[in-house]
Enzyme design. Structure first.
Site, PDB file in Angstrom:
ATOM      1  N   LYS A  64       0.859  -1.027   0.095  1.00  0.00           N
ATOM      2  CA  LYS A  64      -0.012  -0.269  -0.083  1.00  0.00           C
ATOM      3  C   LYS A  64       0.854   1.272  -0.041  1.00  0.00           C
ATOM      4  O   LYS A  64       0.437   2.192  -0.504  1.00  0.00           O
ATOM      5  CB  LYS A  64      -0.913  -0.053   1.048  1.00  0.00           C
ATOM      6  CG  LYS A  64      -1.915  -1.186   1.064  1.00  0.00           C
ATOM      7  CD  LYS A  64      -2.920  -1.518   2.334  1.00  0.00           C
ATOM      8  CE  LYS A  64      -3.870  -2.479   2.089  1.00  0.00           C
ATOM      9  NZ  LYS A  64      -4.450  -3.058   3.530  1.00  0.00           N
ATOM     10  N   TYR A 189      -5.027  -5.027  -7.414  1.00  0.00           N
ATOM     11  CA  TYR A 189      -4.923  -4.850  -5.820  1.00  0.00           C
ATOM     12  C   TYR A 189      -4.171  -6.390  -5.572  1.00  0.00           C
ATOM     13  O   TYR A 189      -3.427  -6.285  -4.697  1.00  0.00           O
ATOM     14  CB  TYR A 189      -6.051  -4.619  -5.169  1.00  0.00           C
ATOM     15  CG  TYR A 189      -5.920  -4.545  -3.723  1.00  0.00           C
ATOM     16  CD1 TYR A 189      -5.271  -3.841  -2.858  1.00  0.00           C
ATOM     17  CD2 TYR A 189      -6.643  -5.709  -2.755  1.00  0.00           C
ATOM     18  CE1 TYR A 189      -5.417  -3.955  -1.758  1.00  0.00           C
ATOM     19  CE2 TYR A 189      -6.674  -5.799  -1.629  1.00  0.00           C
ATOM     20  CZ  TYR A 189      -5.944  -5.033  -0.813  1.00  0.00           C
ATOM     21  OH  TYR A 189      -5.918  -5.297   0.548  1.00  0.00           O
ATOM     22  N   TYR A 241      -2.648  -0.459  11.306  1.00  0.00           N
ATOM     23  CA  TYR A 241      -3.984  -0.617  11.323  1.00  0.00           C
ATOM     24  C   TYR A 241      -4.283  -0.008  12.771  1.00  0.00           C
ATOM     25  O   TYR A 241      -3.790   0.837  13.156  1.00  0.00           O
ATOM     26  CB  TYR A 241      -4.694  -1.851  11.208  1.00  0.00           C
ATOM     27  CG  TYR A 241      -3.878  -2.522  10.028  1.00  0.00           C
ATOM     28  CD1 TYR A 241      -4.157  -2.027   8.747  1.00  0.00           C
ATOM     29  CD2 TYR A 241      -3.154  -3.630   9.952  1.00  0.00           C
ATOM     30  CE1 TYR A 241      -3.647  -2.517   7.495  1.00  0.00           C
ATOM     31  CE2 TYR A 241      -2.509  -4.149   9.028  1.00  0.00           C
ATOM     32  CZ  TYR A 241      -3.012  -3.742   7.578  1.00  0.00           C
ATOM     33  OH  TYR A 241      -2.447  -4.479   6.671  1.00  0.00           O
ATOM     34  N   VAL A 259      -0.371  -9.055   6.083  1.00  0.00           N
ATOM     35  CA  VAL A 259      -0.720 -10.416   6.463  1.00  0.00           C
ATOM     36  C   VAL A 259       0.068 -11.541   5.994  1.00  0.00           C
ATOM     37  O   VAL A 259      -0.070 -12.666   6.629  1.00  0.00           O
ATOM     38  CB  VAL A 259      -2.327 -10.638   6.413  1.00  0.00           C
ATOM     39  CG1 VAL A 259      -3.064  -9.820   7.175  1.00  0.00           C
ATOM     40  CG2 VAL A 259      -2.522 -10.595   4.731  1.00  0.00           C
TER      41      VAL A 259
HETATM   42  N1  GLN Z   1      -4.209  -8.728   0.527  1.00  0.00           N
HETATM   43  C1  GLN Z   1      -4.682  -8.828   1.719  1.00  0.00           C
HETATM   44  C2  GLN Z   1      -6.310  -8.446   1.868  1.00  0.00           C
HETATM   45  O1  GLN Z   1      -6.665  -7.456   1.091  1.00  0.00           O
HETATM   46  C3  GLN Z   1      -4.035  -7.484   2.443  1.00  0.00           C
HETATM   47  C4  GLN Z   1      -4.585  -7.222   3.974  1.00  0.00           C
HETATM   48  C5  GLN Z   1      -3.224  -7.318   4.884  1.00  0.00           C
HETATM   49  O2  GLN Z   1      -2.073  -7.165   4.582  1.00  0.00           O
HETATM   50  N2  GLN Z   1      -3.627  -6.710   5.959  1.00  0.00           N
HETATM   51  O3  GLN Z   1      -7.118  -8.764   2.928  1.00  0.00           O
END
Ligand code: GLN
Length: 305
Positions: A64, A189, A241, A259
């Site tokens: 991101k 994405y 977050y 994640v």
């Molecule tokens: N590709 C993951 C999603 O959209 C990315 C989320 C993350 O890394 N927190 O859920």
């Protein structure tokens, strides 16, 4: 330095049993949860590594930061921030709630899923393939690694199961935030989230940000200083977050998690740090990674505050 990062990894290792890999993207649940690695790259290019630093993992939400850079370069900050906000949410990274309860319907920031999907709809290119090529090229330049590619397995796994992201995107299409075809924006994405990196790659990205946009390897200016300031500020306020506040207190560094288990941290004027540990806490952040960074920050007095 080597001794400190070895100790940091040992410290972080003590916590990985309390977490588990992401399971909502089926392919991610297959990884070995007992990995933990770190790379540190100073802005003069010096590099130290420890643990599973050579393991490959998907970059996920750390992407991101790069998508934001591209959207601002392509469209200018005024355009971008007319559609995406600058405030932390206090909600989970994939939450939909604020899209409806806040009057402007703008996603609150570019570091949550809704904001990042909106950001992706602003990246320029004739087709999704061309857009993704541009994104990959930016990753390769910023990470100083021309072999970076993406994992088709993880991409397909998320594409097949990303219903919540689809919901976010359709909601934003309805409110005029997203331009273009929803499925195409989501495809970009999912692709960008499946980019495969190592600790070294994300440490390099953190080091470019730490050096205000200058490559630690070539000395070339890769990004304007104003853009690196923007990204690092978002990393502090929104990068972890709804754990960003606690992370700022305990670690005190601009950082962005994914994640896949990676965390990219940047110590302004000093170094980039990349950690990887796929066992996650309940907020979706690497549990061992946070503890490793906390140890390192305290030992070396790295907090920016
Ligand atoms: N590709 C993951 C999603 O959209 C990315 C989320 C993350 O890394 N927190 O859920």
């Amino acid at each position: 330095m080597q001794e400190i990062i070895d100790r940091a990894i040992k410290h972080g290792w003590g916590y990985i049993g309390y977490g588990k890999p992401a399971a909502y993207i089926p392919e991610l649940s297959k990884v070995n949860p007992n990995q933990l690695g770190i790379s540190v790259i100073q802005i003069n290019g010096e590099n130290w590594n420890s643990g599973d630093y050579e393991a490959k993992f998907t970059i996920q939400s750390i992407s991101k930061t790069v998508a934001l850079i591209m959207a601002v370069v392509d469209r200018g900050a005024d355009y971008v921030f007319a559609k995406v906000g600058m405030e932390p949410t206090g909600d989970a990274f994939n939450s939909i709630i604020k899209l409806e309860t806040i009057k402007t319907a703008k996603p609150l920031n570019p570091m949550i899923n809704a904001g990042a999907i909106a950001i992706d709809s602003m990246i320029q290119g004739e087709s999704i393939d061309k857009k993704f090529e541009r994104v990959l090229d930016m990753f390769r330049r910023l990470c100083h690694n021309h072999s970076i590619g993406n994992s088709e397995q993880v991409y397909n796994s998320e594409k097949a199961t990303g219903f919540r992201n689809r919901a976010l995107a359709h909601f934003m299409k309805d409110s005029g935030i997203i331009e273009g075809e929803v499925e195409e924006v989501l495809d970009l994405y999912f692709k960008q989230c499946s980019v495969e990196v190592t600790c070294k790659d994300i440490a390099m990205l953190g080091a470019v940000l730490a050096g205000d946009g200058v490559s630690p390897v070539t000395g070339e200016r890769l990004l304007p200083r104003s853009l690196t300031r923007l990204v690092k500020t978002f990393m502090v306020t929104c990068g972890m977050y709804d754990a960003s506040g606690e992370f700022a207190i305990r670690v005190g560094l601009p950082a962005k998690s994914g994640v896949g288990g990676g965390i990219m941290a940047s110590v302004p004027g000093k170094m980039g740090i990349g950690v990887y540990g796929p066992a996650l806490d309940e907020k979706g952040n690497s549990i061992g990674g946070i503890k490793t960074l906390e140890y390192l920050s305290n030992e070396m007095d790295l907090s920016i505050f």
